[in-house]
Design a protein around this motif. Structure first.
Motif, mmCIF file in Angstrom:
data_model
loop_
_atom_site.group_PDB
_atom_site.id
_atom_site.type_symbol
_atom_site.label_atom_id
_atom_site.label_comp_id
_atom_site.label_asym_id
_atom_site.label_seq_id
_atom_site.Cartn_x
_atom_site.Cartn_y
_atom_site.Cartn_z
ATOM 1 N N VAL A 1 18.778 38.300 0.031
ATOM 2 C CA VAL A 1 20.173 37.897 -1.017
ATOM 3 C C VAL A 1 20.666 36.777 -0.775
ATOM 4 O O VAL A 1 21.452 36.156 0.474
ATOM 5 C CB VAL A 1 21.245 39.145 -0.947
ATOM 6 N N HIS A 2 20.195 35.539 -1.519
ATOM 7 C CA HIS A 2 20.589 34.299 -1.401
ATOM 8 C C HIS A 2 21.985 33.715 -1.777
ATOM 9 O O HIS A 2 22.429 34.412 -2.936
ATOM 10 C CB HIS A 2 19.561 33.282 -2.068
ATOM 11 N N PHE A 3 22.851 32.980 -0.815
ATOM 12 C CA PHE A 3 24.146 32.728 -1.284
ATOM 13 C C PHE A 3 24.259 31.067 -1.301
ATOM 14 O O PHE A 3 25.564 30.684 -1.159
ATOM 15 C CB PHE A 3 25.186 33.467 -0.790
ATOM 16 N N ARG A 4 23.303 30.444 -1.189
ATOM 17 C CA ARG A 4 23.186 29.089 -0.949
ATOM 18 C C ARG A 4 24.016 28.293 -2.297
ATOM 19 O O ARG A 4 24.792 27.439 -2.048
ATOM 20 C CB ARG A 4 21.853 28.399 -0.845
ATOM 21 N N CYS A 5 23.820 28.751 -3.394
ATOM 22 C CA CYS A 5 24.405 28.259 -4.666
ATOM 23 C C CYS A 5 25.754 29.119 -5.065
ATOM 24 O O CYS A 5 26.174 28.987 -6.100
ATOM 25 C CB CYS A 5 23.292 28.120 -5.728
ATOM 26 N N VAL A 6 26.100 29.798 -4.200
ATOM 27 C CA VAL A 6 27.450 30.803 -4.183
ATOM 28 C C VAL A 6 28.747 29.919 -3.748
ATOM 29 O O VAL A 6 28.596 29.366 -2.811
ATOM 30 C CB VAL A 6 27.385 32.121 -3.572
ATOM 31 N N GLY B 1 19.896 34.742 7.440
ATOM 32 C CA GLY B 1 19.357 33.608 7.940
ATOM 33 C C GLY B 1 20.070 32.298 7.211
ATOM 34 O O GLY B 1 21.299 32.469 7.358
ATOM 35 N N LYS B 2 19.263 31.365 6.882
ATOM 36 C CA LYS B 2 19.855 30.189 6.273
ATOM 37 C C LYS B 2 20.407 30.445 4.939
ATOM 38 O O LYS B 2 19.769 30.475 3.921
ATOM 39 C CB LYS B 2 18.807 28.923 6.331
ATOM 40 N N MET B 3 21.532 30.789 4.870
ATOM 41 C CA MET B 3 22.520 31.091 3.515
ATOM 42 C C MET B 3 21.752 32.127 2.857
ATOM 43 O O MET B 3 21.594 32.090 1.463
ATOM 44 C CB MET B 3 22.427 29.667 2.647
ATOM 45 N N VAL B 4 21.256 32.970 3.565
ATOM 46 C CA VAL B 4 20.838 34.297 3.021
ATOM 47 C C VAL B 4 20.865 35.622 3.914
ATOM 48 O O VAL B 4 21.116 35.560 5.075
ATOM 49 C CB VAL B 4 19.221 33.948 2.892
ATOM 50 N N MET B 5 20.912 36.877 2.952
ATOM 51 C CA MET B 5 21.004 37.937 3.793
ATOM 52 C C MET B 5 20.026 38.684 3.870
ATOM 53 O O MET B 5 19.294 38.587 2.527
ATOM 54 C CB MET B 5 22.072 38.952 3.310
#
Ligand SMILES: O=P(O)(O)OC[C@H]1O[C@H](O[C@H]2O[C@H](CO)[C@@H](O)[C@H](O)[C@H]2O)[C@H](O)[C@@H](O)[C@@H]1O
Length: 323
Positions: A192-197, A224-228
């Motif tokens: 689940v990425h949140f880099r662009c959140v 991880g890097k901007m990610v769960m």
């Protein structure tokens, strides 16, 4: 033989200038240069590393995101350059080689587009080996399945597929109102990425992930890097994948002549670094342009340096085999 430790006076890390660092990151130049003395540049200590490797069997393991491809906002666009692809191809001609990634194995194949190497996808929970690489035929069983592309596939977490599908559905449903959140299906784990959140909504994403897996005790989430990353809670990680692959390549991990070389940038790569540390032999290389806590012995700053290192490695192999 122990992990290569160079005497301090022989270190030649590439220090970076203040200007370069200010443009690049938020840690201080001093801190980075200090960190480099503990995790020496694999480029600048290359000759010393290879002295140890002479007449030994190096086995190469490469993480994908942040190691072969630079980190980008859209996970679907994390392509490698053609130059990197041909570099990996050369590496695979010189050494047994595997890509070890959190991505689904199929996605890794789609990105790398090379056949003559192994792929360990879903953090090692799906390992694909070209059948020609196997020293002895592996019987097909529940965990070893041949496919049409000529790979033998090992599955460490097959029984979790159904529940992962359910988890993915819930994550998609609960994050759909959060702009920039991306749910990526990595087959045996879900990112689940949140880099662009927006910053103020990042905690909401994390809470959603935690709340969803609360009802699935056989799963856990790591960051991880901007990610769960949601994955089955089993004793299997990139380190186990290394052991499995060494064995499958026909190498005895306890043989002093076998040297695993692993390059990776993220938290899950630490399991592979720990494997090498425990083995007491091999080369663990973290990709980072800022100080970070790691079990890796060496470092490279970015994907460009990774490519330079791999090019040097194949050059060394070709010249040393003519000795
Ligand atoms: O084991 P890896 O190959 O390093 O995979 C770990 C995760 O990598 C990808 O996410 C990371 O790269 C993306 C593309 O550059 C970036 O947008 C994201 O912020 C990074 O976390 C991949 O998309 C994930 O599924 C992997 O778990």
């Amino acid at each position: 033989m122990g992990i290569l430790q160079l005497p301090e006076q022989s270190l030649n890390p590439k220090p970076i200038s203040k200007r370069e660092f200010d443009d690049n990151g938020d840690a201080s130049v001093v801190a980075y240069n200090e960190w480099l003395t503990m995790h020496q540049s694999a480029l600048y200590t290359f000759e010393q590393m290879m002295k140890i490797a002479k007449k030994k069997q190096i086995v190469v393991f490469l993480d994908y995101d942040g190691t072969l491809s630079p980190i980008v906002n859209d996970p679907e666009k994390a392509f490698i350059t053609d130059k990197m692809r041909s570099t990996i191809h050369e590496v695979a001609k010189c050494f047994p080689t595997a890509i070890v990634t959190g991505r689904a194995r199929d996605k890794a194949v789609e990105f790398v587009k090379l056949k003559d190497l192994c792929y360990a996808g879903s953090h090692g929970m799906h390992i694909s080996i070209p059948s020609g690489f196997l020293k002895s035929a592996k019987p097909e069983d529940q965990t070893h399945i041949a496919d049409e592309q000529g790979f033998i596939n090992f599955y460490a977490a097959k029984k979790f597929s159904y529940k992962l599908k359910k988890i993915k559905e819930k994550l998609l449903e609960k994050t759909k109102g959060i702009r920039g959140a991306i749910v990526e299906d990595n087959k045996f784990c879900i990112s689940v990425h949140f880099r662009c959140v927006d910053d103020e909504l990042v905690d909401n994403v994390k809470k959603i992930v935690d709340s969803v897996i609360e009802s699935y005790p056989e799963f856990r989430a790591g960051e991880g890097k901007m990610v769960m990353e949601v994955r089955p809670n089993i004793e299997w990680n990139k380190g186990h994948a290394l052991g499995y692959l060494l064995n499958t390549f026909g190498f005895d991990a306890h043989n002093d002549d076998v040297l695993p070389l692993y390059i990776g940038d993220d938290l899950t790569d630490e399991d592979a670094f720990k494997f090498i540390k425990k083995l007491g032999r091999g080369f663990s290389i973290v990709v980072s342009s800022m100080p970070k806590k790691t079990d890796a012995s060496f470092s490279l700053r970015d994907t460009i340096e990774v490519m330079d290192f791999l090019t040097k490695l194949t050059g060394w192999r070709k010249s040393s085999s003519s000795d």
